[in-house]
Write a protein that holds these residues in place. Sequence first.
Motif, PDB file in Angstrom:
ATOM      1  N   ALA A   1       0.832  -1.201   0.000  1.00 36.83           N
ATOM      2  CA  ALA A   1       0.000   0.000   0.000  1.00 36.83           C
ATOM      3  C   ALA A   1       0.867   1.252   0.000  1.00 36.83           C
ATOM      4  O   ALA A   1       1.894   1.320   0.688  1.00 36.83           O
ATOM      5  CB  ALA A   1      -0.925   0.002   1.220  1.00 36.83           C
ATOM      6  N   ALA A   2       0.452   2.256  -0.765  1.00 33.37           N
ATOM      7  CA  ALA A   2       1.181   3.524  -0.809  1.00 33.37           C
ATOM      8  C   ALA A   2       0.970   4.297   0.492  1.00 33.37           C
ATOM      9  O   ALA A   2      -0.100   4.237   1.096  1.00 33.37           O
ATOM     10  CB  ALA A   2       0.705   4.351  -1.992  1.00 33.37           C
ATOM     11  N   VAL A   3       2.004   5.030   0.915  1.00 34.79           N
ATOM     12  CA  VAL A   3       1.949   5.824   2.142  1.00 34.79           C
ATOM     13  C   VAL A   3       1.814   7.296   1.746  1.00 34.79           C
ATOM     14  O   VAL A   3       2.789   7.911   1.292  1.00 34.79           O
ATOM     15  CB  VAL A   3       3.214   5.603   3.000  1.00 34.79           C
ATOM     16  N   PRO A   4       0.629   7.895   1.908  1.00 35.29           N
ATOM     17  CA  PRO A   4       0.418   9.271   1.436  1.00 35.29           C
ATOM     18  C   PRO A   4       1.379  10.281   2.060  1.00 35.29           C
ATOM     19  O   PRO A   4       1.805  11.229   1.396  1.00 35.29           O
ATOM     20  CB  PRO A   4      -1.031   9.561   1.829  1.00 35.29           C
ATOM     21  N   GLY A   5       1.721  10.094   3.351  1.00 38.58           N
ATOM     22  CA  GLY A   5       2.582  11.049   4.027  1.00 38.58           C
ATOM     23  C   GLY A   5       4.047  10.946   3.652  1.00 38.58           C
ATOM     24  O   GLY A   5       4.836  11.832   3.991  1.00 38.58           O
ATOM     25  N   CYS A   6       4.421   9.880   2.946  1.00 34.47           N
ATOM     26  CA  CYS A   6       5.805   9.669   2.510  1.00 34.47           C
ATOM     27  C   CYS A   6       5.776   9.296   1.030  1.00 34.47           C
ATOM     28  O   CYS A   6       5.847   8.103   0.692  1.00 34.47           O
ATOM     29  CB  CYS A   6       6.472   8.560   3.323  1.00 34.47           C
TER      30      CYS A   6
ATOM     31  N   ASP B   1       8.226  -0.175   2.970  1.00 34.96           N
ATOM     32  CA  ASP B   1       9.321   0.799   3.101  1.00 34.96           C
ATOM     33  C   ASP B   1       9.246   1.508   4.446  1.00 34.96           C
ATOM     34  O   ASP B   1      10.280   1.749   5.093  1.00 34.96           O
ATOM     35  CB  ASP B   1       9.254   1.840   1.983  1.00 34.96           C
ATOM     36  N   LEU B   2       8.046   1.861   4.845  1.00 33.03           N
ATOM     37  CA  LEU B   2       7.855   2.531   6.130  1.00 33.03           C
ATOM     38  C   LEU B   2       8.295   1.632   7.274  1.00 33.03           C
ATOM     39  O   LEU B   2       9.003   2.076   8.193  1.00 33.03           O
ATOM     40  CB  LEU B   2       6.393   2.924   6.297  1.00 33.03           C
TER      41      LEU B   2
ATOM     42  N   GLN C   1      -3.077   6.036   7.674  1.00 32.57           N
ATOM     43  CA  GLN C   1      -3.559   6.690   6.461  1.00 32.57           C
ATOM     44  C   GLN C   1      -3.363   5.811   5.231  1.00 32.57           C
ATOM     45  O   GLN C   1      -4.164   5.861   4.295  1.00 32.57           O
ATOM     46  CB  GLN C   1      -2.860   8.036   6.283  1.00 32.57           C
ATOM     47  N   ALA C   2      -2.314   4.980   5.228  1.00 30.72           N
ATOM     48  CA  ALA C   2      -2.091   4.073   4.104  1.00 30.72           C
ATOM     49  C   ALA C   2      -3.216   3.058   3.969  1.00 30.72           C
ATOM     50  O   ALA C   2      -3.515   2.597   2.861  1.00 30.72           O
ATOM     51  CB  ALA C   2      -0.748   3.355   4.269  1.00 30.72           C
ATOM     52  N   GLY C   3      -3.836   2.715   5.087  1.00 37.06           N
ATOM     53  CA  GLY C   3      -4.914   1.741   5.061  1.00 37.06           C
ATOM     54  C   GLY C   3      -6.304   2.340   4.999  1.00 37.06           C
ATOM     55  O   GLY C   3      -7.294   1.601   4.983  1.00 37.06           O
ATOM     56  N   ALA C   4      -6.389   3.667   4.960  1.00 37.19           N
ATOM     57  CA  ALA C   4      -7.689   4.345   4.985  1.00 37.19           C
ATOM     58  C   ALA C   4      -8.119   4.771   3.585  1.00 37.19           C
ATOM     59  O   ALA C   4      -7.290   4.960   2.687  1.00 37.19           O
ATOM     60  CB  ALA C   4      -7.631   5.568   5.895  1.00 37.19           C
TER      61      ALA C   4
END
Length: 250
Positions: free
Chosen positions: A27-32, A39-40, A127-130
């Motif tokens: 899943a993409a991480v919006p804040g990064c 990666d996070l 946020q990545a899961g929302a």
Amino acid sequence: MPIDHLAEFERTAAELAAVLDSVDPAAAVPGCPGWTLADLALHVGSGQRWAASILLSGTRQKVPEVLRTTVSWADWYAGTTAALAAAIRAVDPDEPCWNFAPVEQRAGFWSRRRMHETVIHLVDAVQAGAAPDQRAVSGLTAVPAELAADGVDEVFGVFLPRMLARGFDPAVTRQVGVRATDTGDEWTLSPVPQGDRPQVERGKATGEAVLSGTAAELDLCLWKRLPGSVLTVEGDPAVAAAFLSGKATP
């Protein structure tokens, strides 16, 4: 009552491990931007191993090159949490110990720092899961008000001078006040000559602009996880905008 940074670190890290166990690692991480959740996890877990090695040696260390093989990201991350918590317990907080900021070099720095690192990256993971329209709300609910207010204080006391030491332009160029509407915490930031760290006065928010919001909104705005538009501005909006767009955090 003072915050128990170690207890809050362990609690927040357990929440992050649970998210890592339930959300797709791709899943993409919006804040990064550009990061996946895997990666996070690698970033935060490597940072925990790094902090543990610093605490146990008292000296500057390299961030480890991690080879994660068969265990899940959640299990691997939980192991790094246990290692760091053990290191924090093994070293008296007043013991001399290196850290990266131009502040007092004591071991107690690390329990607070890693707690706040975990809080911000818990927000990223949540946020990545929302769903896109739920990201702002889900991030805010992940940050207790008391921890967020301490996070704002850490930005002002640790990261403003750190970013100056790294050669970035001062984030505070005009006097700015900051007010947490839910906890009652207030700060006034005043620039000083010759690019030195700004003066931070706690207990009153005053300046050419005063920014107000919940402690979580302030913390996440300072870490660029929320837009500054969520805050209320009294005074000169240009001064507020310049502060919020500055490099207060990495």
